[in-house]
Write a protein that holds these residues in place. Structure first.
Motif, PDB file in Angstrom:
ATOM      1  N   SER A   5       0.739  -1.481  -0.213  1.00  0.00           N
ATOM      2  CA  SER A   5       0.106  -0.131  -0.100  1.00  0.00           C
ATOM      3  C   SER A   5       0.716   1.822  -0.465  1.00  0.00           C
ATOM      4  O   SER A   5       0.374   1.819  -0.889  1.00  0.00           O
ATOM      5  N   ASN A   8       4.261   3.438  -5.266  1.00  0.00           N
ATOM      6  CA  ASN A   8       3.442   4.556  -5.929  1.00  0.00           C
ATOM      7  C   ASN A   8       3.346   3.668  -7.233  1.00  0.00           C
ATOM      8  O   ASN A   8       3.915   2.443  -7.276  1.00  0.00           O
ATOM      9  N   VAL A  34      -5.904  -2.373 -10.129  1.00  0.00           N
ATOM     10  CA  VAL A  34      -6.723  -1.300  -8.731  1.00  0.00           C
ATOM     11  C   VAL A  34      -8.219  -1.043  -9.748  1.00  0.00           C
ATOM     12  O   VAL A  34      -9.011  -1.483  -8.832  1.00  0.00           O
ATOM     13  N   LEU A 102      -1.062  -0.711  -4.712  1.00  0.00           N
ATOM     14  CA  LEU A 102      -2.081  -0.211  -3.891  1.00  0.00           C
ATOM     15  C   LEU A 102      -3.659  -0.647  -3.514  1.00  0.00           C
ATOM     16  O   LEU A 102      -4.264  -1.268  -4.143  1.00  0.00           O
ATOM     17  N   LYS A 103      -3.970  -1.241  -1.670  1.00  0.00           N
ATOM     18  CA  LYS A 103      -4.448  -2.024  -1.096  1.00  0.00           C
ATOM     19  C   LYS A 103      -5.927  -0.768  -0.690  1.00  0.00           C
ATOM     20  O   LYS A 103      -4.634   0.267  -0.142  1.00  0.00           O
ATOM     21  N   LEU A 104      -6.804  -0.605  -1.444  1.00  0.00           N
ATOM     22  CA  LEU A 104      -7.480   0.691  -0.172  1.00  0.00           C
ATOM     23  C   LEU A 104      -7.829   0.144   0.747  1.00  0.00           C
ATOM     24  O   LEU A 104      -8.344   1.041   1.196  1.00  0.00           O
ATOM     25  N   ASP A 106      -7.590  -1.377   4.358  1.00  0.00           N
ATOM     26  CA  ASP A 106      -7.073  -1.380   5.227  1.00  0.00           C
ATOM     27  C   ASP A 106      -7.629  -2.517   6.339  1.00  0.00           C
ATOM     28  O   ASP A 106      -6.685  -2.806   7.614  1.00  0.00           O
ATOM     29  N   THR A 201      -2.369   5.465  -2.909  1.00  0.00           N
ATOM     30  CA  THR A 201      -3.544   4.898  -1.987  1.00  0.00           C
ATOM     31  C   THR A 201      -4.184   6.152  -2.081  1.00  0.00           C
ATOM     32  O   THR A 201      -6.077   5.960  -2.725  1.00  0.00           O
ATOM     33  N   PHE A 205      -8.171   5.893  -4.124  1.00  0.00           N
ATOM     34  CA  PHE A 205      -9.015   6.383  -3.635  1.00  0.00           C
ATOM     35  C   PHE A 205     -10.038   7.635  -4.148  1.00  0.00           C
ATOM     36  O   PHE A 205     -11.230   7.361  -4.132  1.00  0.00           O
TER      37      PHE A 205
END
Length: 467
Positions: A5, A8, A34, A102-104, A106, A201, A205
Motif C-alpha cells: 500500500s 506508487n 486496482v 495499491l491496496k485501498l 485497510d 493510495t 481512492f
C-alpha cells in the motif's frame, strides 16, 4: 504477504493543453488491476474510508445507514460481531486485493481454518468447535490457492498495455489506433503534452470517489484540486421506474415479503417515515456489505451522474483473453459476499463465495479442480438461525433518507415537525417488500436522499430537482 500500500504507480498521461484535461493514460497493468478491484469493494468500506478524507463524501443515503449502525446499541444485534460486520464488511476477493500494488482497503489479512480430522467445515474464526462428531477444534490454518498464471498480476494478464480514457473506458491494444485517436478527439498532436504522474493510495481512492460523480475523474484526480463529490438526487427519478404498490393497488403473493408501515404526507405525496421491524432494517443495513460491482450490475444505463458504470461496462465488453481466468472476471462483474454476510431474507439474490479443499489447498476457483469439487461449509460465531443482523422482535423508525432509530412516538413527532407536516395531513400505508422493491431500495439508497418516497410513491410526485 507483503503490504504494497505504500508503493506508487507511475502513469503516462496525455493532456489536452488548451482545456487542461486528460485525454487518456497508458498505465501498467498494476493500475488496471486496482481500477478493476473497485468493483469488489463493499459499500461500508467505501463509506468508512471516505470519512478519513478532509472533504465529506456523500453517497446517496449510504452515509446515513452507516451512521445508524454506529448509533444503534450493540445489544440490539444478535451478537456484537454483527455490528462489526456492517461497519467493517469483508471483501470476498480480499485474498486477491491484498496482492494489489495499491491496496485501498485497510482490512487485516483474512485467516482460514479447517478441522484437522478431515471434516468439511471451514471457519474464519479461531478457535471454534467443529460441529461434526469428532468434536475437534477447527484450528488448522490454510492458505488460499491462487491461479498459477497470476504471477505478477491480480486480475488482468501481465503483458498487456491498455489505454484508459478520462471517463474510465478501458481500451484493449487491438483497437484501431486511428479510430481511438478520432474517438478521443486527438486531432492536433501539437495541442497535447505528455506528463508523468506518480499516484498512491490516496489518489487512487480519490479516483474512485470522483468516478461516482464526475464524467472526467482522471482530470479531477490528476490535474485539478479535489472537490466535494455528492451524488445527485435528481438522476434516480429520471432513470429508474418501478410501479407503485400504494394507494389502492393490490399486492399479490405477499408470502415471503417484508411488511412495512409508511407514514405518508397526503398533500406532499412523500413518505415522512416508516415503522418497520428488524427484518426490514436488516435488509437496509445489508446494503453496506454489498460490493460496488453488484450495485452497478443491477443499475440501468444513465442512472449515475459519474462514469463508474462506464468502467463496469468496459470490463463486460473486454474479451476474456485479457483476464487471468473466467473466475477473475466473475469476481469483478458478479462479486459475491463472504459467507456469513448473507441472510435468509436478503431478497437481493446475491450469492456467497464457495470454498473448496483440493490436495490440502483451499481455493474458490473451480477451474483449478479436475474432479467434482466438495464444497466446504463455512461456520462462525454468528447465529445461523438469525434472519438478519438485529435481534427480534424489534421496531424501528426509518426516515425517508434512511436514518434508523429505535421506535419512539416523540421521535416521530419531531420528524413531522422538522418536515413541517401537520398530524392532520398524514395517513398510514402498508407496503410489502419483495425482491423488486428491495432492489429499488438499494439503488435509491445509492443515488438519492428520499429513498422511501422514490421506491414507493415516486410516480405520484414531480421529480425532485437538483439544488
Amino acid at each position: 504477504m507483503a503490504d504494497k500500500s505504500t508503493n506508487n504507480i507511475e502513469l503516462k498521461v496525455l493532456v489536452d493543453k488548451g482545456s487542461n484535461k486528460v485525454i487518456f493514460i497508458e498505465p501498467e497493468n498494476d493500475f488496471v488491476d486496482v481500477l478493476f478491484s473497485f468493483m469488489t469493494i463493499p459499500m461500508g468500506t467505501i463509506i468508512r474510508l471516505a470519512r478519513k478524507h478532509s472533504d465529506p463524501v456523500v453517497i446517496g443515503c449510504m452515509n446515513n445507514l452507516y451512521a445508524s449502525v454506529e448509533n444503534i446499541d450493540e445489544q440490539k444485534f444478535w451478537i456484537p460481531k454483527c455490528k462489526a460486520m456492517l461497519l467493517r464488511p469483508r471483501n470476498a476477493a480480499d485474498s486477491h486485493c491484498n496482492l494489489l500494488k495499491l491496496k485501498l482497503d485497510d482490512a487485516m489479512r483474512r485467516e482460514y481454518y479447517v478441522c484437522t480430522r478431515g471434516s468439511k467445515f471451514l471457519s474464519f474464526d479461531w478457535p471454534i468447535k467443529c460441529p461434526c462428531p469428532c468434536s475437534s477444534v477447527i484450528d488448522e490454518e490454510k492458505c488460499l490457492r491462487l491461479h498459477p498464471s497470476q504471477l505478477g498480476s491480480v486480475f488482468v494478464k501481465g503483458e498487456i498495455r491498455f489505454t484508459v480514457t478520462d471517463d474510465l473506458q478501458v481500451i484493449p491494444p487491438i483497437a484501431s489506433t486511428n479510430s481511438v485517436f478520432t474517438k478521443l478527439g486527438v486531432m492536433d498532436v501539437d495541442a497535447t503534452e505528455e506528463l508523468t504522474v506518480n499516484i498512491g493510495t490516496v489518489e487512487m481512492f480519490n479516483l474512485l470517489m470522483s468516478s461516482l460523480v464526475s464524467k472526467t475523474p482522471l482530470t479531477e484526480t490528476l490535474l485539478k484540486p479535489k472537490q466535494e463529490p455528492k451524488l445527485s438526487s435528481k438522476v434516480i427519478n429520471q432513470a429508474i421506474h418501478f410501479e407503485s404498490q400504494m394507494f389502492g393497488e393490490s399486492t399479490n403473493d405477499e408470502e415471503g415479503k417484508i411488511s412495512v408501515k409508511l407514514v405518508v404526507s397526503k398533500s406532499e405525496k412523500m413518505v415522512c417515515y416508516a415503522e418497520a421491524g428488524e427484518d426490514f432494517v436488516s435488509l437496509l443495513f445489508s446494503f453496506l456489505t454489498l460490493p460496488l460491482g453488484f450495485i452497478l450490475k443491477n443499475m440501468k444505463d444513465g442512472s449515475l451522474r459519474g462514469c463508474i458504470s462506464h468502467l463496469y461496462k468496459t470490463i463486460q465488453d473486454l474479451d476474456g483473453q485479457y483476464m487471468i481466468s473466467n473466475h477473475h472476471n466473475e469476481m469483478i462483474l458478479d462479486p459475491k459476499l463472504v459467507p456469513g454476510f448473507c441472510y435468509k431474507k436478503s431478497l437481493l439474490g446475491i450469492e456467497e463465495t464457495s470454498y473448496y479443499l483440493v490436495n490440502n489447498m483451499l481455493t474458490t476457483d473451480r477451474s483449478l479442480i479436475s474432479t467434482e469439487p466438495s464444497q466446504l461449509k463455512v461456520i462462525g460465531k454468528k447465529d445461523d438461525s438469525a434472519l438478519g443482523f438485529l435481534k427480534g422482535p424489534a421496531m424501528f423508525v426509518v426516515t425517508d433518507n434512511l436514518v434508523v432509530r429505535p421506535i419512539s412516538r416523540i421521535l416521530e413527532l419531531h420528524i413531522l415537525k422538522d418536515l413541517n407536516v401537520p398530524v392532520t395531513d398524514i395517513e398510514d400505508q402498508i407496503v410489502h417488500v419483495g425482491k423488486k422493491e428491495a432492489l429499488h431500495l438499494l439503488l435509491s439508497s445509492f443515488l438519492c436522499d428520499s429513498v422511501l418516497t422514490n421506491t414507493f410513491v415516486a410516480d405520484l410526485r414531480e421529480p425532485k430537482q437538483e439544488q
